[in-house]
Design an enzyme around this catalytic site. Structure first.
Site, PDB file in Angstrom:
ATOM      1  N   HIS A 284       0.807  -1.220   0.000  1.00  0.00           N
ATOM      2  CA  HIS A 284       0.000   0.000   0.000  1.00  0.00           C
ATOM      3  C   HIS A 284       0.835   1.262   0.000  1.00  0.00           C
ATOM      4  O   HIS A 284       0.285   2.352  -0.014  1.00  0.00           O
ATOM      5  CB  HIS A 284      -0.916   0.000   1.222  1.00  0.00           C
ATOM      6  CG  HIS A 284      -0.179  -0.003   2.525  1.00  0.00           C
ATOM      7  ND1 HIS A 284       0.562  -1.078   2.942  1.00  0.00           N
ATOM      8  CD2 HIS A 284      -0.068   0.929   3.495  1.00  0.00           C
ATOM      9  CE1 HIS A 284       1.097  -0.803   4.117  1.00  0.00           C
ATOM     10  NE2 HIS A 284       0.750   0.396   4.472  1.00  0.00           N
ATOM     11  N   CYS A 285       2.166   1.151   0.020  1.00  0.00           N
ATOM     12  CA  CYS A 285       2.986   2.361   0.140  1.00  0.00           C
ATOM     13  C   CYS A 285       4.056   2.496  -0.935  1.00  0.00           C
ATOM     14  O   CYS A 285       4.056   3.449  -1.704  1.00  0.00           O
ATOM     15  CB  CYS A 285       3.658   2.399   1.526  1.00  0.00           C
ATOM     16  SG  CYS A 285       2.530   2.812   2.868  1.00  0.00           S
ATOM     17  N   ILE A 286       4.986   1.554  -0.991  1.00  0.00           N
ATOM     18  CA  ILE A 286       6.175   1.744  -1.826  1.00  0.00           C
ATOM     19  C   ILE A 286       5.842   1.918  -3.309  1.00  0.00           C
ATOM     20  O   ILE A 286       6.452   2.751  -3.983  1.00  0.00           O
ATOM     21  CB  ILE A 286       7.175   0.587  -1.613  1.00  0.00           C
ATOM     22  CG1 ILE A 286       7.550   0.492  -0.136  1.00  0.00           C
ATOM     23  CG2 ILE A 286       8.431   0.816  -2.433  1.00  0.00           C
ATOM     24  CD1 ILE A 286       8.476  -0.655   0.186  1.00  0.00           C
ATOM     25  N   ASP A 289       3.738   5.787  -3.179  1.00  0.00           N
ATOM     26  CA  ASP A 289       4.197   7.045  -2.598  1.00  0.00           C
ATOM     27  C   ASP A 289       5.018   7.930  -3.532  1.00  0.00           C
ATOM     28  O   ASP A 289       4.854   9.156  -3.522  1.00  0.00           O
ATOM     29  CB  ASP A 289       4.991   6.775  -1.316  1.00  0.00           C
ATOM     30  CG  ASP A 289       4.113   6.203  -0.214  1.00  0.00           C
ATOM     31  OD1 ASP A 289       2.897   6.067  -0.457  1.00  0.00           O
ATOM     32  OD2 ASP A 289       4.630   5.889   0.860  1.00  0.00           O
TER      33      ASP A 289
END
Length: 447
Positions: A284-286, A289
């Site tokens: 959900h991030c890398i 972002d």
């Protein structure tokens, strides 16, 4: 009538005595573990979610996340934990924490619809003295430029954000989540909690709140600084993974084992941290972002070329994997079109039940478009239906069917897999994770 200072002192007292009512919106991979942490400290937690199946499961004492057993939910219920889809209960909370997804649109631009929808649902029930905290990963400025205006415009009482002890209203802060699914080496409470408040009172209250469940809080000067800190953490990983992904492609041409090179380099006791290549980024991030920051940077007439390049390198890895599958099959006298392919692992990383942004989904789709008949196996997903960006509608294929496939592709290296047995049974294995390290077999191709 209570003054603003009285209100803040009241919240502090409720935190100290564990009487504060805490509402957490989004009972997913971030919100549910957070709710359990607070429950362990005897806080009465209300979990909000629009998914009625999740609400029902939690209220029955069950769990839908592999690493969280139902017994933990049942223990939390003894401290007053319950779940609901009724946002009117927001009015009963002292603290509201928002943990909802922040994905990318199909054009790789920020999709804040979950955040704006949630905040708009909270606003009508906003109360004076409440503390509202956003944990969802986002670009710098979201809390103050989007969340606060929506709260101020949407509450019927005309409440405004309170930025000091003399002001009445509600308090707002940003504190980025730092969940790492599947990581059992670091206890959640040992992970320092970054907090940025809209004013010193919000910062103080937010720090006091999280100090009840985390051993250390790290205050910063503003929500924007906290938002940027979260992006930096993940962009750092994105850039370094892109570096080794690019080096892997070069090393393959040069006949060098990059994993051997990394193992050698990491023996240096300073100035080096090991990162490993793979079939693409998930979670959900890398994968997300860098694009959040590059989108925001354009508002300041600035192009994050280095970051965008890293993101592009990682996005291209599934395509690189598919080209290597085609080449490996060709070397074994088989065309991809019409062949049967078994993908091992659809989770985005080892030993978790999380599909978000998984490179497996892209690889399956690309193989299908090339005419392959694709099936999958994953011990964490007996079946995969339809999601926001995929529509597999498949059931997991048993591993005893491996001999029937023309090629087995290791995309997610779950520890439950017996790789010696897999290699022994398969006609051809394409390994994207170095899972077959130490297995010397002519039917194994690494990429």
């Amino acid at each position: 009538m209570l003054t603003a200072l009285d209100r803040t002192n009241e919240i502090r007292h409720k935190l100290d005595t564990r009487e504060a009512r805490i509402g957490i919106i989004g009972m997913g991979y971030v919100g549910l573990p957070l709710a359990l942490l607070f429950s362990e400290e005897r806080f009465r937690i209300t979990g909000f979610d629009v998914d009625l199946r999740k609400v029902d499961t939690l209220n029955r004492g069950g769990s839908y996340i592999e690493r969280i057993p139902g017994t933990e939910i049942q223990l939390a219920q003894k401290s007053g934990f319950s779940a609901t889809a009724d946002y009117s209960q927001i009015a009963l909370m002292d603290v509201v924490i928002i943990c909802v997804p922040t994905p990318l649109s199909e054009y790789h631009e920020p999709d804040l619809s979950y955040v704006t929808g949630t905040v708009s649902s909270v606003a009508p029930y906003l109360q004076e003295g409440q503390l509202i905290i956003l944990e969802s990963t986002t670009y710098p400025g979201t809390t103050e430029e989007i969340v606060i205006p929506l709260l101020e415009q949407g509450n019927p009482a005309g409440l405004r954000v309170a930025r000091d002890a003399r002001s009445k209203g509600f308090y707002v802060a940003f504190s980025p989540e730092r969940e790492d699914p599947g990581n059992d080496s670091v206890a959640r409470r040992d992970i320092p909690k970054v907090v940025g408040g809209c004013g010193p009172v919000a910062l103080d209250l937010t720090s006091a709140l999280y100090a009840t469940i985390f051993d250390r809080t790290v205050p910063v000067s503003s929500p924007a600084a906290a938002e940027m800190a979260k992006l930096l953490e993940n962009i750092y990983r994105c850039v370094n993974i892109a570096l080794v992904n690019e080096l892997k492609q070069l090393c393959m041409r040069m006949g060098i084992d990059l994993f051997e090179v990394i193992d050698a380099a990491k023996t240096k006791p300073f100035g080096f941290q090991a990162f490993y290549p793979g079939p693409g980024l998930g979670g959900h991030c890398i994968p997300i972002d860098p694009f959040y920051l590059s989108w925001k940077a354009k508002q300041f007439d600035f192009h994050t070329r280095f970051i965008e390049l890293a993101g592009q390198v990682n996005l291209e890895m599934p395509y690189f994997v598919v080209e290597n599958i085609i080449e490996a099959m060709s070397q074994h006298g088989k065309a991809l079109n019409g062949s049967r392919i078994l993908v091992l692992g659809v989770a985005y990383k080892r030993d978790i039940d999380d599909l978000r942004e998984s490179p497996s989904l892209t690889i399956i789709e690309l193989l299908q478009k090339r005419g392959a008949q694709v099936e999958y196996n994953d011990p964490y997903f007996p079946s995969v239906g339809q999601g926001r960006k995929y529509a597999l509608n498949m059931n997991s294929t048993p591993l005893d069917k491996i001999p029937e496939f023309d090629c087995v592709v290791i995309v997610t290296d779950h520890s439950q897999y017996d790789y010696v047995s897999i290699v022994d049974k398969a006609k051809l294995v394409v390994d994207t994770r170095n899972a077959t390290k130490g297995i010397d077999a002519p039917n194994v191709v690494k990429c």
